[in-house]
Enzyme design. Sequence first.
Site, PDB file in Angstrom:
ATOM      1  N   HIS A   8       0.815  -1.221   0.000  1.00 56.58           N
ATOM      2  CA  HIS A   8       0.000   0.000   0.000  1.00 56.58           C
ATOM      3  C   HIS A   8       0.842   1.262   0.000  1.00 56.58           C
ATOM      4  CE1 HIS A   8      -3.577  -2.370   0.580  1.00 56.58           C
ATOM      5  NE2 HIS A   8      -3.127  -2.869   1.704  1.00 56.58           N
ATOM      6  N   ARG A  67       0.519  18.147   4.038  1.00 54.54           N
ATOM      7  CA  ARG A  67       1.963  18.416   3.990  1.00 54.54           C
ATOM      8  C   ARG A  67       2.428  18.323   2.551  1.00 54.54           C
ATOM      9  NH1 ARG A  67       3.503  13.155   2.728  1.00 54.54           N
ATOM     10  NH2 ARG A  67       2.167  11.596   3.667  1.00 54.54           N
TER      11      ARG A  67
HETATM   12  P1  ADP Z   1      -2.474   5.735   4.161  1.00 51.11           P
HETATM   13  O1  ADP Z   1      -2.798   6.740   5.206  1.00 51.11           O
HETATM   14  O2  ADP Z   1      -1.758   4.566   4.698  1.00 51.11           O
HETATM   15  O3  ADP Z   1      -1.813   6.375   2.980  1.00 51.11           O
HETATM   16  P2  ADP Z   1      -4.839   5.452   2.467  1.00 51.11           P
HETATM   17  O4  ADP Z   1      -6.236   5.503   2.934  1.00 51.11           O
HETATM   18  O5  ADP Z   1      -4.346   6.628   1.712  1.00 51.11           O
HETATM   19  O6  ADP Z   1      -3.903   5.167   3.717  1.00 51.11           O
HETATM   20  O7  ADP Z   1      -4.661   4.149   1.588  1.00 51.11           O
HETATM   21  C1  ADP Z   1      -3.403   3.704   1.110  1.00 51.11           C
HETATM   22  C2  ADP Z   1      -3.585   2.863  -0.140  1.00 51.11           C
HETATM   23  O8  ADP Z   1      -4.447   1.738   0.117  1.00 51.11           O
HETATM   24  C3  ADP Z   1      -4.253   3.598  -1.284  1.00 51.11           C
HETATM   25  O9  ADP Z   1      -3.309   4.276  -2.063  1.00 51.11           O
HETATM   26  C4  ADP Z   1      -4.930   2.479  -2.045  1.00 51.11           C
HETATM   27  O10 ADP Z   1      -4.003   1.824  -2.873  1.00 51.11           O
HETATM   28  C5  ADP Z   1      -5.321   1.500  -0.964  1.00 51.11           C
HETATM   29  N1  ADP Z   1      -6.729   1.705  -0.535  1.00 51.11           N
HETATM   30  C6  ADP Z   1      -7.146   2.439   0.500  1.00 51.11           C
HETATM   31  N2  ADP Z   1      -8.496   2.402   0.632  1.00 51.11           N
HETATM   32  C7  ADP Z   1      -8.948   1.620  -0.372  1.00 51.11           C
HETATM   33  C8  ADP Z   1     -10.252   1.180  -0.778  1.00 51.11           C
HETATM   34  N3  ADP Z   1     -11.359   1.513  -0.116  1.00 51.11           N
HETATM   35  N4  ADP Z   1     -10.338   0.360  -1.855  1.00 51.11           N
HETATM   36  C9  ADP Z   1      -9.228  -0.010  -2.510  1.00 51.11           C
HETATM   37  N5  ADP Z   1      -7.992   0.360  -2.176  1.00 51.11           N
HETATM   38  C10 ADP Z   1      -7.827   1.167  -1.120  1.00 51.11           C
HETATM   39  P1  ADP Z   2       3.285  10.129   0.471  1.00 51.64           P
HETATM   40  O1  ADP Z   2       2.074   9.931   1.315  1.00 51.64           O
HETATM   41  O2  ADP Z   2       3.943  11.459   0.581  1.00 51.64           O
HETATM   42  O3  ADP Z   2       3.064   9.717  -0.909  1.00 51.64           O
HETATM   43  P2  ADP Z   2       4.328   8.004   2.047  1.00 51.64           P
HETATM   44  O4  ADP Z   2       2.969   7.457   2.193  1.00 51.64           O
HETATM   45  O5  ADP Z   2       5.424   7.068   1.664  1.00 51.64           O
HETATM   46  O6  ADP Z   2       4.379   9.149   0.970  1.00 51.64           O
HETATM   47  O7  ADP Z   2       4.677   8.753   3.391  1.00 51.64           O
HETATM   48  C1  ADP Z   2       5.632   9.792   3.458  1.00 51.64           C
HETATM   49  C2  ADP Z   2       6.570   9.593   4.610  1.00 51.64           C
HETATM   50  O8  ADP Z   2       5.899   9.682   5.830  1.00 51.64           O
HETATM   51  C3  ADP Z   2       7.263   8.283   4.602  1.00 51.64           C
HETATM   52  O9  ADP Z   2       8.576   8.501   5.061  1.00 51.64           O
HETATM   53  C4  ADP Z   2       6.457   7.441   5.584  1.00 51.64           C
HETATM   54  O10 ADP Z   2       7.270   6.459   6.153  1.00 51.64           O
HETATM   55  C5  ADP Z   2       6.048   8.501   6.576  1.00 51.64           C
HETATM   56  N1  ADP Z   2       4.745   8.275   7.202  1.00 51.64           N
HETATM   57  C6  ADP Z   2       3.541   8.496   6.666  1.00 51.64           C
HETATM   58  N2  ADP Z   2       2.568   8.270   7.557  1.00 51.64           N
HETATM   59  C7  ADP Z   2       3.171   7.908   8.704  1.00 51.64           C
HETATM   60  C8  ADP Z   2       2.712   7.543   9.996  1.00 51.64           C
HETATM   61  N3  ADP Z   2       1.441   7.544  10.321  1.00 51.64           N
HETATM   62  N4  ADP Z   2       3.624   7.211  10.924  1.00 51.64           N
HETATM   63  C9  ADP Z   2       4.932   7.230  10.624  1.00 51.64           C
HETATM   64  N5  ADP Z   2       5.423   7.579   9.427  1.00 51.64           N
HETATM   65  C10 ADP Z   2       4.574   7.903   8.477  1.00 51.64           C
END
Ligand code: ADP
Ligand code: ADP
Length: 498
Positions: A237, A294
Amino acid sequence: MKKINKILVANRGEIALRVMRSAKEMGIKTVAIFSTADREALHVRFADEAVWIGEAPSAESYLKGEAIIAICQQLDVDAIHPGYGFLSENATFARQVAEAGLTFIGPSPEAIEVMGSKLAAKEAVSKFDVPLVPGTPSAITDRAAAKKIAKEIGYPILIKASAGGGGKGMRLVEKEEDFDEQMERAVSEAVSAFGDDSVFIEKYITSPKHIEIQILGDQAGNLVYLFERECSIQRRHQKVIEEAPSAVLTPAVRQAMGDAAIKVAQACNYYNAGTVEFVMDEQLNFYFLEMNTRLQVEHPVTEMITGIDLVKEQIKIAQGESLSFQQEDLQIRGHALEVRVYAEDPKNNFLPDIGQLKTYVRPQGLGVRVDDGFEQGMEIPIYYDPMIAKLVAFGKDRTEAIARMRRAIAEYKITGIETTLPFCDFVLGHEAFVSGKFDTNFVQKFFTPASLQVTLTQEEIEVVSIVAAKLLEARQATTAQPSPNGVATTSNWRKNRV
Ligand code: ADP
Ligand code: ADP
Ligand code: MG
């Protein structure tokens, strides 16, 4: 207006350098902080001043908010840029920064707070006519009731930690029988990773694309969107390849998503740079996932296609300046791709493979940008994100950008550790990627370690043929009949060529 003269960057690695570069162009002085593991780091050398903040673990260094604020006061710093990760989405820190009379280069603490909780975010935007993934509107307290809702929504579903981030705290449940077990795991993960047991259910969008919209807003309430980034190539993810624009969006969908992103921003009185993430199905229906309050890792692709320096805009907004352009002034020019070069072994489940960069030679040439924080001989520390660099390629169109990226990957020489570069090259050459018809299941569907068949350079082919010739020669020598004077009659011509 509160002119910023000196910025402390509360981060490390490539993003600290990225921020300092823009500051320098604006004539603003920079202060770096560094942990023991980063004493030799490039961001430390680039800054006008650098201060040791503590030992290597983040909690003893880059997360020490109060110590960071104290350094600002000692060194006459006006503003703090948090980068991404670490303190960037910490509302308490943003508040402390303001209370200390400093400027936080980012949104208000209130916006960070609302969007930091996926549930609070959904609640805030639900009043603004933004499409949401079907699911539970609040944290699950009654598991039996939740199971019923899951059935109504229809499997597969996701159980998500409200406080989750970085791809962690998510559980896919394919069928009802697995619900209880996965719920148990989701809650315990949410507690251990985020200290918050709130979880909720979302319908799992099958064949999903991850499309996000970059927005910018000033403190007077003007908001614009800087189009989309497609980030569907993910492992765990988490994104590995991003591009702008997306290969599949129509102008109408782009505009609808832009408008929805602006509404999300309005829902929390957002200012500064932010990203609104959506998941998209095969019919191009899109649903709000979350907002990242951010600068995003993949922001360079947006900079390449819009010509806008997002960090400069962040600084100007934080100074209280109004946006110097409107939506109509923004245009997409060309195509940009970013690959994240992680110290990970794609042949071994993308497990971190940290160590020393024995060889480190960056690619160069037209349309190639490398944002990194390392040099040859340096160690990738185990304490932080194992990202070595972001390699960005820009072209007049997607085809040129892909070809340029593959050329740049071939030019990038890294030895001493395994990286995601060969994996990224595999993706860029895959027909599903080239066609634009791919989703977040790409890795699962198409990638196996065997996909990374070794392809040799011309130089390597020559070495291999020399070795083969020698082996052949040795074999012929042992089977050749000795001549009367005891010398093998096999020709030595190959040897002479070596
Ligand atoms: P995070 O805070 O870890 O970034 P997100 O909600 O942005 O969490 O989800 C991370 C990834 O998980 C998304 O980029 C997508 O690929 C997948 N994802 C999240 N929610 C869904 C959903 N409801 N259906 C399908 N894929 C999902
Ligand atoms: P972006 O969301 O900018 O596409 P990432 O999902 O990889 O990229 O997250 C950006 C950075 O923040 C990464 O270094 C990731 O490890 C860190 N990060 C994001 N969410 C969290 C969290 N909830 N706790 C710790 N580190 C996080
Ligand atoms: Mg996300």
